[in-house]
Motif scaffolding. Structure first.
Motif, PDB file in Angstrom:
ATOM      1  N   ARG A  31       0.662  -1.393  -0.326  1.00 51.25           N
ATOM      2  CA  ARG A  31      -0.385  -0.272   0.199  1.00 51.25           C
ATOM      3  C   ARG A  31       0.959   1.245   0.328  1.00 51.25           C
ATOM      4  O   ARG A  31       0.477   2.565  -0.792  1.00 51.25           O
ATOM      5  CB  ARG A  31      -0.437  -0.244   1.088  1.00 51.25           C
ATOM      6  CG  ARG A  31      -1.872  -1.167   1.669  1.00 51.25           C
ATOM      7  CD  ARG A  31      -2.915  -0.796   0.237  1.00 51.25           C
ATOM      8  NE  ARG A  31      -3.273   0.266   0.539  1.00 51.25           N
ATOM      9  CZ  ARG A  31      -4.889   0.471   1.339  1.00 51.25           C
ATOM     10  NH1 ARG A  31      -5.416  -0.584   2.338  1.00 51.25           N
ATOM     11  NH2 ARG A  31      -5.288   2.260   1.156  1.00 51.25           N
ATOM     12  N   LEU A  32       1.402   1.203   0.871  1.00 47.82           N
ATOM     13  CA  LEU A  32       2.916   2.239   0.647  1.00 47.82           C
ATOM     14  C   LEU A  32       3.525   2.864  -0.169  1.00 47.82           C
ATOM     15  O   LEU A  32       4.461   3.833  -0.624  1.00 47.82           O
ATOM     16  CB  LEU A  32       3.548   2.572   2.059  1.00 47.82           C
ATOM     17  CG  LEU A  32       3.119   2.881   3.104  1.00 47.82           C
ATOM     18  CD1 LEU A  32       3.911   2.810   4.602  1.00 47.82           C
ATOM     19  CD2 LEU A  32       2.344   4.614   3.161  1.00 47.82           C
ATOM     20  N   CYS A  88       2.729   4.700   9.839  1.00 45.92           N
ATOM     21  CA  CYS A  88       1.370   3.885  10.274  1.00 45.92           C
ATOM     22  C   CYS A  88       1.020   3.203  11.459  1.00 45.92           C
ATOM     23  O   CYS A  88      -0.646   3.676  11.488  1.00 45.92           O
ATOM     24  CB  CYS A  88       0.658   3.003   8.808  1.00 45.92           C
ATOM     25  SG  CYS A  88       1.426   3.385   7.384  1.00 45.92           S
ATOM     26  N   PHE A 119      -3.814   5.367  -4.715  1.00 49.49           N
ATOM     27  CA  PHE A 119      -3.707   6.114  -4.077  1.00 49.49           C
ATOM     28  C   PHE A 119      -2.138   6.886  -5.191  1.00 49.49           C
ATOM     29  O   PHE A 119      -0.993   7.282  -5.279  1.00 49.49           O
ATOM     30  CB  PHE A 119      -1.776   5.212  -3.367  1.00 49.49           C
ATOM     31  CG  PHE A 119      -2.837   4.818  -1.755  1.00 49.49           C
ATOM     32  CD1 PHE A 119      -3.449   5.881  -1.415  1.00 49.49           C
ATOM     33  CD2 PHE A 119      -1.472   4.166  -1.081  1.00 49.49           C
ATOM     34  CE1 PHE A 119      -4.538   5.359   0.252  1.00 49.49           C
ATOM     35  CE2 PHE A 119      -1.862   3.766   0.084  1.00 49.49           C
ATOM     36  CZ  PHE A 119      -3.607   4.128   1.153  1.00 49.49           C
ATOM     37  N   LYS A 161      -0.197  10.367  -4.605  1.00 50.09           N
ATOM     38  CA  LYS A 161      -0.847  11.139  -3.453  1.00 50.09           C
ATOM     39  C   LYS A 161       1.473  10.640  -3.308  1.00 50.09           C
ATOM     40  O   LYS A 161       1.657   9.782  -3.156  1.00 50.09           O
ATOM     41  CB  LYS A 161      -1.455  10.383  -2.688  1.00 50.09           C
ATOM     42  CG  LYS A 161      -3.090  10.004  -2.690  1.00 50.09           C
ATOM     43  CD  LYS A 161      -3.512   9.103  -1.329  1.00 50.09           C
ATOM     44  CE  LYS A 161      -5.306   9.761  -1.651  1.00 50.09           C
ATOM     45  NZ  LYS A 161      -6.021   9.717  -0.709  1.00 50.09           N
ATOM     46  N   GLU A 177       0.845  11.675   2.968  1.00 48.98           N
ATOM     47  CA  GLU A 177      -0.619  11.284   2.117  1.00 48.98           C
ATOM     48  C   GLU A 177      -0.910   9.650   1.775  1.00 48.98           C
ATOM     49  O   GLU A 177      -2.065   9.489   3.031  1.00 48.98           O
ATOM     50  CB  GLU A 177      -0.262  11.694   1.140  1.00 48.98           C
ATOM     51  CG  GLU A 177      -1.049  13.728   0.487  1.00 48.98           C
ATOM     52  CD  GLU A 177      -1.159  14.232  -1.040  1.00 48.98           C
ATOM     53  OE1 GLU A 177      -1.849  15.366  -0.434  1.00 48.98           O
ATOM     54  OE2 GLU A 177      -0.970  13.328  -1.407  1.00 48.98           O
ATOM     55  N   LYS A 178      -0.101   9.371   1.206  1.00 47.13           N
ATOM     56  CA  LYS A 178      -0.188   7.630   1.936  1.00 47.13           C
ATOM     57  C   LYS A 178      -0.536   6.943   3.123  1.00 47.13           C
ATOM     58  O   LYS A 178      -0.842   6.310   3.797  1.00 47.13           O
ATOM     59  CB  LYS A 178       0.785   6.899   1.455  1.00 47.13           C
ATOM     60  CG  LYS A 178       0.625   6.884  -0.177  1.00 47.13           C
ATOM     61  CD  LYS A 178       1.734   6.206  -0.956  1.00 47.13           C
ATOM     62  CE  LYS A 178       1.467   6.339  -2.789  1.00 47.13           C
ATOM     63  NZ  LYS A 178       3.004   5.494  -2.828  1.00 47.13           N
ATOM     64  N   SER A 235      -3.423   8.666   4.975  1.00 44.25           N
ATOM     65  CA  SER A 235      -5.018   7.588   4.829  1.00 44.25           C
ATOM     66  C   SER A 235      -4.825   6.868   5.670  1.00 44.25           C
ATOM     67  O   SER A 235      -5.733   6.050   5.981  1.00 44.25           O
ATOM     68  CB  SER A 235      -4.502   7.426   3.157  1.00 44.25           C
ATOM     69  OG  SER A 235      -4.615   8.803   2.234  1.00 44.25           O
TER      70      SER A 235
END
Length: 639
Positions: free
Chosen positions: A309-310, A321, A375, A378, A382-383, A386
């Motif tokens: 995701r990142l 996170c 994403f 971004k 910002e990731k 989120s």
């Protein structure tokens, strides 16, 4: 070095006699690849999270059904819970019972029994079919059968309203030093009352960044006890440098114990016993890294998802996170889950908080595995923001029952105290120089509020706390809520008054197009403008509790101007009392000489000048201003 649960035996590993493998399936390893294959694709068909209710209105029984005064379907909770229980090889509940309840709407009343204590607003003792078992716990504890105590607490899903909560936590903390701790607190409390004589004081813990400042809706009497308890702890335990978990633990103890001496004795036990409370910044900084390392080892699929995701494999980025993990457990989760975590925490120590945080990451990975937000475009920050919001939402809208959540934490296999202590020590050593050289940024604020500060897009949390601390104490118990926002509700006075007239008291915050931020606390309702009889006598109304303010950009805090009549060397009868005035197309705050704030026609322009009511200067540099944003927050008392 902090050793999580180092003194607690843990010979059972993560196997528990109450959560055996499913019938017909061999008990064995449950790595994440096995979990995914076992679930297939069924889990992700049910992505709708359970609705969110006020924490004090939700309770959960052994089967995961929510009992609340509101109407709530159990479909999504039952399905998601079954999927996670299947993946963890937990015992399956009766299929017929689940099917019969799948579309059932539960309408069960909030417990109507007596309040647990005078400190709590609505935490009441109610009927429950869950056995008490307190005497069994006390007997096993007396015989040093700590494994037995641990298993009893893990498997017995007491709801918030259960009568055992009046005694469970203090019995788990009761040692030979109990009476001495209570006497010590009693003596200190007498000295505290003699020295302070009603003066306001604020514990240092309220000024620390990253603290959990949720008191779970204590009444005013409970909030006063909480502040005194924290101040006495700080006075008696000066070695405490940074302990953000103390505030929520003290708050919870006061909900179920009238005697704050008992609460002090519990906290004193936690401080004196290895493996319960971390009290230094480097320990808390290292804890997030420890949790990430344990997720990588025990929930590798969740770790891989986080990397994907990142878009990075850098653990120093990934750890950002999960740095809010304590907020997940003590602020975002509903109260029944918090109470069950604390049940196990008092029996097992900090290790169970680690287990619970890993469980949140695991549940997050199941919820978000196949519904990935795009994403693209971004930035990395910002990731991160989120994903932090996703963790918050997973905790807030938790979609498994309390029993399933505790079982998820328990079923993390081979999670040993020695491993946690080793990782914690490793990361403390790595981070020590960085943390100790980092200046401790503590703003000098009057933090004396007894609830969370309101959330504003114009001022930060410290400024919100400062604004609330100047309100009367009776209004510092409930977090103000946003009632009107110019960018969302428009510039029409008609819309403005339709949302503002029903409010009791208000905080108004204005940002000009030049960047100036200022506003006021208004101590009376704006609907008084409709009282024709009173307005024929005077077009102004309000009380001396009102104030105006402007933001000081250098201090990053508001400069607050209270009514001149509050000064001890001034006769209030002779002071101007032009607090509030309004028509259908305008409003004024703080007149006398000129108006501190005046807005006419539409909510786009205004003027400000020196006001004799508050002895305030003009609140923005040019006097006249164009409005960029305006927020109105509803301030209400706890009653």
């Amino acid at each position: 070095m902090f050793q999580a649960g180092a003194d607690m035996s843990d010979t059972s590993g993560d196997e528990d006699e109450t959560v055996p493998a499913r019938v017909g399936q061999a008990a064995g390893r449950t790595d994440d690849s096995e979990v995914d294959n076992d679930e297939g694709n069924n889990f992700f068909r049910f992505q709708r999270a359970a609705p969110v209710y006020p924490k004090n209105m939700i309770n959960h029984n052994l089967d995961g059904a929510a009992t609340t005064g509101m109407r709530r379907t159990t479909s999504s909770i039952a399905r998601i819970s079954m999927a996670i229980r299947r993946s963890l090889r937990l015992p399956r509940r009766a299929e017929t019972r689940m099917a019969a309840r799948e579309e059932q709407v539960l309408v069960e009343p909030i417990p109507e029994g007596p309040l647990f204590t005078e400190n709590t607003r609505d935490t009441r003792i109610g009927e429950s079919s869950v056995p008490n078992l307190l005497q069994e716990i006390v007997d096993n504890k007396r015989l040093n059968r700590y494994e037995k105590v641990k298993k009893i607490i893990r498997r017995t899903d007491w709801p918030v309203c259960h009568e055992i909560r009046a005694n469970l936590w203090k019995e788990l903390c009761n040692t030979k030093d109990w009476s001495g701790s209570k006497r010590l607190y009693s003596d200190e409390a007498i000295e505290y009352d003699r020295i302070n004589q009603g003066k306001k004081q604020s514990p240092q813990i309220l000024a620390d960044e990253g603290g959990v400042l949720s008191n779970f809706d204590l009444k005013e009497v409970g909030s006063v006890k909480l502040i005194r308890l924290l101040l006495i702890i700080e006075r008696l335990r000066p070695e405490i440098v940074y302990a953000p978990s103390i505030y929520p633990l003290c708050s919870l103890l006061l909900h179920f114990n009238d005697d704050d001496g008992d609460c002090f004795a519990c906290i004193n036990y936690l401080l004196n016993t290895k493996g319960y409370l971390m009290t230094a910044p480097v320990q808390w900084a290292a804890s997030s890294h420890t949790i990430l390392a344990l997720v990588k080892k025990h929930k590798s699929a969740a770790y891989v998802l986080l990397k994907r995701r990142l878009g990075t494999t850098d653990d120093s980025v990934l750890v950002k996170c999960i740095e809010d993990w304590l907020l997940w457990l003590f602020q975002y989760l509903p109260l029944p889950y918090i109470c069950r975590i604390v049940d196990c925490y008092f029996a097992e120590g900090h290790k169970f908080l680690i287990r619970s945080a890993i469980s949140i990451v695991y549940i997050w990975s199941k919820v978000h595995k196949r519904g990935m937000e795009d994403f693209r475009g971004k930035s990395l920050q910002e990731k991160i923001d989120s994903i932090k919001k996703e963790f918050q939402d997973v905790a807030t809208n938790i979609s498994v029952s309390t029993s399933t959540f505790i079982a998820t934490a328990v079923k993390i296999r081979n999670l040993q105290s020695a491993t946690i202590a080793k990782l914690q020590a490793q990361f403390e050593d790595e981070l020590r120089d960085e943390v100790t050289s980092r200046p401790r940024q503590i703003k000098k604020v009057r933090r004396t509020i007894f609830c969370e500060a309101f959330k504003s897009c114009l001022v930060d949390n410290d400024s919100a706390v400062e604004l609330m601390s100047y309100m009367p104490p009776r209004l510092q118990l409930v977090t103000p809520t946003l009632a009107y926002q110019l960018s969302q509700d428009g510039t029409s006075f008609y819309n403005f008054w339709s949302k503002v007239d029903p409010l009791d008291q208000t905080i108004i915050i204005i940002k000009s197009t030049c960047g100036a931020i200022f506003g006021a606390y208004c101590s009376s309702t704006w609907s008084e403008r409709h009282d024709r009889k009173e307005r024929t006598r005077s077009k102004y109304w309000g009380t001396g509790e009102s104030y105006v303010f402007r933001m000081n950009k250098e201090m990053e805090l508001p400069e607050i101007y209270t009514w001149v009549g509050n000064s001890p060397d001034v006769s209030s009868d002779k002071c101007p009392q032009y607090f509030m005035s309004a028509t259908d197309k305008s409003f004024v705050i703080g007149s006398g000489g000129r108006d501190a704030i005046r807005i006419d026609e539409e909510l786009t322009h205004g003027i400000t000048g020196p006001s004799s009511t508050f002895n305030s200067p003009q609140l923005c540099e040019d006097g006249a201003f164009d409005i960029y944003e305006l927020e109105v927050f509803h301030v209400t008392s706890s009653d």
